[in-house]
Scaffold this motif. Structure first.
Motif, PDB file in Angstrom:
ATOM      1  N   PRO A  35       0.784  -1.235   0.000  1.00  0.00           N
ATOM      2  CA  PRO A  35       0.000   0.000   0.000  1.00  0.00           C
ATOM      3  C   PRO A  35       0.818   1.288   0.000  1.00  0.00           C
ATOM      4  O   PRO A  35       0.330   2.328  -0.468  1.00  0.00           O
ATOM      5  CB  PRO A  35      -0.841  -0.119   1.277  1.00  0.00           C
ATOM      6  CG  PRO A  35      -1.046  -1.595   1.429  1.00  0.00           C
ATOM      7  CD  PRO A  35       0.278  -2.182   1.022  1.00  0.00           C
ATOM      8  N   CYS A  36       2.060   1.264   0.513  1.00  0.00           N
ATOM      9  CA  CYS A  36       2.916   2.455   0.442  1.00  0.00           C
ATOM     10  C   CYS A  36       3.573   2.598  -0.925  1.00  0.00           C
ATOM     11  O   CYS A  36       4.111   3.654  -1.253  1.00  0.00           O
ATOM     12  CB  CYS A  36       4.003   2.405   1.510  1.00  0.00           C
ATOM     13  SG  CYS A  36       3.397   2.642   3.189  1.00  0.00           S
ATOM     14  N   LEU A  37       3.562   1.551  -1.708  1.00  0.00           N
ATOM     15  CA  LEU A  37       4.204   1.544  -3.023  1.00  0.00           C
ATOM     16  C   LEU A  37       3.379   0.669  -3.968  1.00  0.00           C
ATOM     17  O   LEU A  37       3.760  -0.455  -4.284  1.00  0.00           O
ATOM     18  CB  LEU A  37       5.631   0.994  -2.907  1.00  0.00           C
ATOM     19  CG  LEU A  37       6.530   1.128  -4.134  1.00  0.00           C
ATOM     20  CD1 LEU A  37       6.841   2.577  -4.423  1.00  0.00           C
ATOM     21  CD2 LEU A  37       7.823   0.348  -3.936  1.00  0.00           C
ATOM     22  N   PRO A  38       2.197   1.149  -4.386  1.00  0.00           N
ATOM     23  CA  PRO A  38       1.306   0.300  -5.186  1.00  0.00           C
ATOM     24  C   PRO A  38       1.801   0.019  -6.597  1.00  0.00           C
ATOM     25  O   PRO A  38       1.294  -0.885  -7.251  1.00  0.00           O
ATOM     26  CB  PRO A  38      -0.003   1.094  -5.206  1.00  0.00           C
ATOM     27  CG  PRO A  38       0.399   2.517  -4.958  1.00  0.00           C
ATOM     28  CD  PRO A  38       1.586   2.457  -4.047  1.00  0.00           C
TER      29      PRO A  38
ATOM     30  N   PRO B  42       6.208   5.908   9.996  1.00  0.00           N
ATOM     31  CA  PRO B  42       5.074   4.971  10.074  1.00  0.00           C
ATOM     32  C   PRO B  42       4.990   4.101   8.839  1.00  0.00           C
ATOM     33  O   PRO B  42       5.384   4.498   7.749  1.00  0.00           O
ATOM     34  CB  PRO B  42       3.859   5.898  10.178  1.00  0.00           C
ATOM     35  CG  PRO B  42       4.308   7.175   9.565  1.00  0.00           C
ATOM     36  CD  PRO B  42       5.762   7.301   9.887  1.00  0.00           C
ATOM     37  N   VAL B  43       4.499   2.880   9.019  1.00  0.00           N
ATOM     38  CA  VAL B  43       4.267   2.000   7.888  1.00  0.00           C
ATOM     39  C   VAL B  43       2.794   1.603   7.878  1.00  0.00           C
ATOM     40  O   VAL B  43       2.059   1.806   8.836  1.00  0.00           O
ATOM     41  CB  VAL B  43       5.184   0.766   7.929  1.00  0.00           C
ATOM     42  CG1 VAL B  43       6.624   1.156   7.630  1.00  0.00           C
ATOM     43  CG2 VAL B  43       5.100   0.058   9.256  1.00  0.00           C
TER      44      VAL B  43
ATOM     45  N   ALA C 298      -5.368   4.271  -1.703  1.00  0.00           N
ATOM     46  CA  ALA C 298      -4.982   5.667  -1.467  1.00  0.00           C
ATOM     47  C   ALA C 298      -4.019   5.852  -0.303  1.00  0.00           C
ATOM     48  O   ALA C 298      -3.595   6.981  -0.025  1.00  0.00           O
ATOM     49  CB  ALA C 298      -6.242   6.504  -1.231  1.00  0.00           C
ATOM     50  N   ILE C 299      -3.657   4.778   0.385  1.00  0.00           N
ATOM     51  CA  ILE C 299      -2.767   4.892   1.546  1.00  0.00           C
ATOM     52  C   ILE C 299      -1.489   5.640   1.187  1.00  0.00           C
ATOM     53  O   ILE C 299      -0.999   6.495   1.935  1.00  0.00           O
ATOM     54  CB  ILE C 299      -2.424   3.503   2.111  1.00  0.00           C
ATOM     55  CG1 ILE C 299      -3.659   2.807   2.700  1.00  0.00           C
ATOM     56  CG2 ILE C 299      -1.297   3.580   3.142  1.00  0.00           C
ATOM     57  CD1 ILE C 299      -4.226   3.469   3.924  1.00  0.00           C
ATOM     58  N   HIS C 300      -0.918   5.333   0.038  1.00  0.00           N
ATOM     59  CA  HIS C 300       0.383   5.900  -0.332  1.00  0.00           C
ATOM     60  C   HIS C 300       0.323   7.407  -0.574  1.00  0.00           C
ATOM     61  O   HIS C 300       1.361   8.073  -0.634  1.00  0.00           O
ATOM     62  CB  HIS C 300       0.931   5.198  -1.578  1.00  0.00           C
ATOM     63  CG  HIS C 300       0.231   5.570  -2.855  1.00  0.00           C
ATOM     64  ND1 HIS C 300       0.818   6.355  -3.812  1.00  0.00           N
ATOM     65  CD2 HIS C 300      -1.011   5.272  -3.305  1.00  0.00           C
ATOM     66  CE1 HIS C 300      -0.025   6.522  -4.819  1.00  0.00           C
ATOM     67  NE2 HIS C 300      -1.131   5.862  -4.535  1.00  0.00           N
ATOM     68  N   LYS C 301      -0.885   7.968  -0.724  1.00  0.00           N
ATOM     69  CA  LYS C 301      -1.027   9.399  -0.964  1.00  0.00           C
ATOM     70  C   LYS C 301      -0.942  10.222   0.319  1.00  0.00           C
ATOM     71  O   LYS C 301      -0.855  11.448   0.266  1.00  0.00           O
ATOM     72  CB  LYS C 301      -2.358   9.679  -1.669  1.00  0.00           C
ATOM     73  CG  LYS C 301      -2.461   9.027  -3.044  1.00  0.00           C
ATOM     74  CD  LYS C 301      -3.814   9.288  -3.686  1.00  0.00           C
ATOM     75  CE  LYS C 301      -3.918   8.607  -5.042  1.00  0.00           C
ATOM     76  NZ  LYS C 301      -5.251   8.826  -5.660  1.00  0.00           N
ATOM     77  N   LYS C 302      -0.962   9.550   1.457  1.00  0.00           N
ATOM     78  CA  LYS C 302      -0.873  10.269   2.727  1.00  0.00           C
ATOM     79  C   LYS C 302       0.555  10.776   2.939  1.00  0.00           C
ATOM     80  O   LYS C 302       1.519  10.172   2.460  1.00  0.00           O
ATOM     81  CB  LYS C 302      -1.290   9.349   3.877  1.00  0.00           C
ATOM     82  CG  LYS C 302      -2.741   8.910   3.828  1.00  0.00           C
ATOM     83  CD  LYS C 302      -3.094   8.069   5.052  1.00  0.00           C
ATOM     84  CE  LYS C 302      -4.559   7.665   5.035  1.00  0.00           C
ATOM     85  NZ  LYS C 302      -4.942   6.932   6.270  1.00  0.00           N
ATOM     86  N   PRO C 303       0.716  11.886   3.662  1.00  0.00           N
ATOM     87  CA  PRO C 303       2.054  12.452   3.871  1.00  0.00           C
ATOM     88  C   PRO C 303       3.025  11.421   4.463  1.00  0.00           C
ATOM     89  O   PRO C 303       2.724  10.760   5.452  1.00  0.00           O
ATOM     90  CB  PRO C 303       1.786  13.599   4.865  1.00  0.00           C
ATOM     91  CG  PRO C 303       0.370  13.995   4.604  1.00  0.00           C
ATOM     92  CD  PRO C 303      -0.351  12.715   4.269  1.00  0.00           C
ATOM     93  N   GLY C 304       4.168  11.290   3.818  1.00  0.00           N
ATOM     94  CA  GLY C 304       5.222  10.418   4.320  1.00  0.00           C
ATOM     95  C   GLY C 304       5.052   8.950   4.048  1.00  0.00           C
ATOM     96  O   GLY C 304       5.914   8.141   4.422  1.00  0.00           O
TER      97      GLY C 304
ATOM     98  N   HIS D  53       4.278   7.449   0.832  1.00  0.00           N
ATOM     99  CA  HIS D  53       4.666   6.926  -0.490  1.00  0.00           C
ATOM    100  C   HIS D  53       6.161   6.662  -0.454  1.00  0.00           C
ATOM    101  O   HIS D  53       6.982   7.558  -0.620  1.00  0.00           O
ATOM    102  CB  HIS D  53       4.335   7.921  -1.604  1.00  0.00           C
ATOM    103  CG  HIS D  53       4.597   7.335  -2.971  1.00  0.00           C
ATOM    104  ND1 HIS D  53       3.687   6.520  -3.601  1.00  0.00           N
ATOM    105  CD2 HIS D  53       5.669   7.408  -3.799  1.00  0.00           C
ATOM    106  CE1 HIS D  53       4.177   6.122  -4.766  1.00  0.00           C
ATOM    107  NE2 HIS D  53       5.389   6.654  -4.906  1.00  0.00           N
ATOM    108  N   ARG D  54       6.504   5.399  -0.228  1.00  0.00           N
ATOM    109  CA  ARG D  54       7.909   5.102   0.024  1.00  0.00           C
ATOM    110  C   ARG D  54       8.181   3.614  -0.103  1.00  0.00           C
ATOM    111  O   ARG D  54       7.281   2.777   0.049  1.00  0.00           O
ATOM    112  CB  ARG D  54       8.307   5.563   1.428  1.00  0.00           C
ATOM    113  CG  ARG D  54       7.464   4.962   2.544  1.00  0.00           C
ATOM    114  CD  ARG D  54       7.618   5.768   3.834  1.00  0.00           C
ATOM    115  NE  ARG D  54       8.992   5.794   4.285  1.00  0.00           N
ATOM    116  CZ  ARG D  54       9.510   4.889   5.123  1.00  0.00           C
ATOM    117  NH1 ARG D  54       8.756   3.898   5.581  1.00  0.00           N
ATOM    118  NH2 ARG D  54      10.760   4.962   5.492  1.00  0.00           N
ATOM    119  N   SER D  55       9.441   3.312  -0.384  1.00  0.00           N
ATOM    120  CA  SER D  55       9.902   1.926  -0.334  1.00  0.00           C
ATOM    121  C   SER D  55      10.073   1.517   1.118  1.00  0.00           C
ATOM    122  O   SER D  55      10.361   2.345   1.989  1.00  0.00           O
ATOM    123  CB  SER D  55      11.234   1.801  -1.062  1.00  0.00           C
ATOM    124  OG  SER D  55      11.828   0.545  -0.805  1.00  0.00           O
ATOM    125  N   LEU D  56       9.912   0.230   1.379  1.00  0.00           N
ATOM    126  CA  LEU D  56      10.164  -0.310   2.711  1.00  0.00           C
ATOM    127  C   LEU D  56      11.328  -1.293   2.693  1.00  0.00           C
ATOM    128  O   LEU D  56      11.471  -2.099   3.605  1.00  0.00           O
ATOM    129  CB  LEU D  56       8.898  -0.979   3.254  1.00  0.00           C
ATOM    130  CG  LEU D  56       7.725  -0.022   3.472  1.00  0.00           C
ATOM    131  CD1 LEU D  56       6.486  -0.783   3.915  1.00  0.00           C
ATOM    132  CD2 LEU D  56       8.072   1.057   4.480  1.00  0.00           C
TER     133      LEU D  56
END
Length: 312
Positions: free
Chosen positions: A180-183, A215-216, A278-284, A286-289
């Motif tokens: 979800p952070c990187l769809p 946060p993840v 839409a999770i990845h659109k939240k501030p901070g 959209h990122r690789s884990l």
């Protein structure tokens, strides 16, 4: 009895169960732990196990499979070609097959597009063996009967374009970081258009201290709320989201209860799916884990740069 989960049909006609057991536990291999993980997974209904030469536990995976009473034809086994063996594909595969102690593997992946030399250093892009040359050697394995399907891992749209323009066999799968952070919408759409199944990794991540304290997604309030509404866990929500997006997922756990949870999918509503999308659109968020993206010293492993977070 196999778990009641969907299977996806690969472009080779073989079926891959949508949920598998991931076996990466670090460079030590942890063979005893992995063997027990796989035994437990098979007992509770998993029929898909994902390992690699670079996980250093193929022998443990093979022991667990052979110790089970499940017919070999019912278990989908994945292993991978390591970076340092791009110039010796047939020999490397033979070593993996011997460690597994099996007659064949269901899917053989090129673990990374970047080859490495004897010293472990990444070979510059365009230097032989290129990933196209390596993949052509993998194609030859299909005629042996010891490999049912071949594919790739950690390939971007750019790399897939280059590969498809120069080879004969479309990869059956591309295993890549998707969550979800990187769809990775562009990569997903590209793979779907070419008939390549995406296997999503990192869908179970829930320990922010491991990922620079940020946060993840499994601690996101919306994910927690959906889990509460569905009477399940955030991890099961994430895995179910992945499968409903038509990706295979490969969670891993040493905990018997969590192993069983991870293959117990729930049906998410259209609103749930939109929220997860839409999770990845939240501030901070959209990122690789992947932890090596936090470490500049690992950039050479990605061809001299970190991979962009949209999967390209």
């Amino acid at each position: 009895m196999a778990a009641d989960i969907p299977s996806f049909t690969l472009n080779t006609g073989y079926k891959m169960p949508s949920v598998g057991m991931g076996c990466w536990l670090g460079p030590a291999g942890h063979e005893e732990t992995v063997e027990q993980m796989c035994k437990t997974a098979l007992e509770v209904g998993y029929r898909h196990i994902d390992t690699a030469a670079g996980y250093f536990n193929e022998a443990a995976v093979g022991r667990a499979i052979r110790a089970s009473s499940i017919p070999r034809a019912d278990i989908f086994v994945v292993t991978k070609l390591p970076n340092g063996d791009h110039g010796r594909v047939a020999a490397s595969f033979a070593e993996s097959l011997a460690k597994l102690g099996l007659d064949y593997v269901d899917l053989y992946l090129m673990h990374w597009p970047q080859a490495a030399g004897p010293d472990g250093a990444t070979i510059p892009r365009g230097t032989s063996p290129t990933f196209v040359e390596t993949y052509k050697e993998m194609e030859k394995l299909l005629a042996t009967g010891q490999v049912r399907s071949i594919g790739v891992s950690n390939f971007s749209v750019k790399n897939l374009d280059e590969l498809l323009s120069a080879t004969d066999v479309v990869p059956a799968a591309n295993q890549v970081e998707v969550h979800p952070c990187l769809p990775s919408v562009e990569l997903m759409q590209y793979c779907e258009s070419k008939g390549i199944l995406v296997t999503a990794t990192r869908l179970w991540v829930c320990r922010p201290k491991e990922y620079d304290g940020k946060p993840v997604f499994l601690e996101d309030p919306d994910v927690v709320r959906i889990a509460s509404d569905r009477g399940t866990t955030p991890g099961q929500v994430a895995l179910s989201w992945g499968v409903q997006r038509r990706t295979a997922v490969i969670p891993k756990s040493e905990n018997a209860g969590r192993i069983k949870q991870n293959i117990s999918l729930v049906t998410l509503s259209a609103d749930d799916m939109s929220t997860m999308d839409a999770i990845h659109k939240k501030p901070g968020l959209h990122r690789s884990l992947l932890r090596y993206h936090l470490n500049a010293r690992m950039a050479p492993c990605l061809g001299g740069r970190t991979r962009t977070w949209d999967g390209t």
